[in-house]
Structure formats: structure tokens, C-alpha cells
Design an enzyme around this catalytic site. Sequence first.
Site, PDB file in Angstrom:
ATOM      1  N   ARG A  75       0.804  -1.225   0.000  1.00 23.09           N
ATOM      2  CA  ARG A  75       0.000   0.000   0.000  1.00 23.09           C
ATOM      3  C   ARG A  75       0.834   1.271   0.000  1.00 23.09           C
ATOM      4  NH1 ARG A  75      -3.521  -1.718   4.766  1.00 23.09           N
ATOM      5  NH2 ARG A  75      -2.395  -3.693   4.695  1.00 23.09           N
ATOM      6  N   GLU A 112       2.146  -6.330  12.925  1.00 21.80           N
ATOM      7  CA  GLU A 112       1.020  -6.516  13.840  1.00 21.80           C
ATOM      8  C   GLU A 112       0.419  -7.914  13.726  1.00 21.80           C
ATOM      9  OE1 GLU A 112      -2.422  -3.923  13.398  1.00 21.80           O
ATOM     10  OE2 GLU A 112      -3.016  -4.266  15.472  1.00 21.80           O
TER      11      GLU A 112
END
Length: 186
Positions: A75, A112
Amino acid sequence: MAFKTYEQQRAEDVEQLGALIATIPDFPSKGVQFKDIFPIFREPAALKQLVEHFHRYCEHEITERVDVVVGLDARGFLIGPALAILLGAAFVPVRKRGKLPGACINAEYVKEYGKDIFEMQADAIKPGQNIIVVDDLIATGGSAAAAGNLVKQLAGNIIRYLFIVELDFLEGRKKLDAPAYSLLRY
Ligand SMILES: O=P(O)(O)OC[C@H]1O[C@H](OP(=O)(O)OP(=O)(O)O)[C@H](O)[C@@H]1O
Ligand SMILES: Nc1ncnc2[nH]cnc12
């Protein structure tokens, strides 16, 4: 239209672009609150506002010449090249393992919701070039720190990390070796 100061325009960008971020619970795994940036990209005016926001930030807050914008797979590729064009800088991708041809350097990292290996082409950055690292989001900071590690292996000089979204409670910016700026902080 009345003239807006840098701070007024910044506040308007935060409000308008922040309103477009969607939160999807339990994606891609249970317990993760996923911040979806794509509603911004679906609106032409918002997409322009986003890229211009980062360009304005760089013009206002960075005194050094920017030589290279480094974008993170995947992204970070969405805003990196657009920003590089506005800054008159080059764009260099950091990709996940096995995607880049030729000699590459690599760095392992934990993020994460998993772990991975990032790569950069070994001749992508010249020693001493001024670098901005761009990604959509910083969570634990593992991905951005690994990108920083790659830049340092090539003796680049990181002057800023830029993110659309920062998850403050994960304290990812503590892993970074240069100042970070995020448009939206949660
Ligand atoms: O701060 P961290 O904990 O490292 O997490 C942030 C990274 O996680 C996401 O990418 P992801 O690896 O999911 O890849 P994608 O862009 O290909 O979806 C996001 O785009 C950041 O690159
Ligand atoms: N919570 C989150 N939302 C979107 N992208 C992410 N990458 C890592 N954590 C994320």
C-alpha cells in the site's frame, strides 16, 4: 474562497480524510481493528487531497532536498510515486521476498499480524541520498523499521517516515530512527 493557512488546511484534511477511513473488526485475524484507506482512493477529490497533503507537509516541514521516496509493499506503492513526482524525486520500492530481480539486500521483520522479509535492489539508493519512507499505516513499526534498515544498509540518509494512519497505542514510531509524520492518529 478565503485563503487558508497551512494549519487550517491541515485540520481540514485531517477531518475530511479521517471521515473516510473505515474500521473493519477482526481482519485479517481476530482482535485486529483493520483501518481501510481505500474509501479515500475511491473519491477523486479525496485522493488528490491526500497526495497534496503530503506534498504540502514536505514543502513546509522538510528543509533538505528529497532525493528518493521509498514505498513499502504494497500500500506504500499507492502514494509513493505520486508524491515522488510532486517532489521531483525518484521512487524506490521495498518488496516482500522473492519479487525483485537482480542483487538484493534484505531485512526480516515482525508486524502486527505476522512476520515477513523485505527486499530492496542493491543499487537502488546511492550513499548519502536523502530518503523519505512512505507507507499507508504504522502499527507496531516492524515494517517501517525494516525498510529503514534496508536504506541504512545502502548508506541512505532517512529524513522522514510518512504514514496516512498511525496506531498510537502500538508505539511503532519508537522503533524508527528518524522523525515520523502521520496524517491520522488513532
Ligand atoms: O507497523 P507494522 O506492524 O509493521 O504494520 C504495518 C504494515 O502492515 C501492513 O502491510 P501488510 O504487511 O499487511 O501488507 P500489504 O500492504 O501487502 O497488505 C501495512 O500496509 C504496513 O506496511
Ligand atoms: N490495523 C491495521 N489496519 C490496516 N493495516 C494494518 N497493517 C498492520 N496493522 C494494520
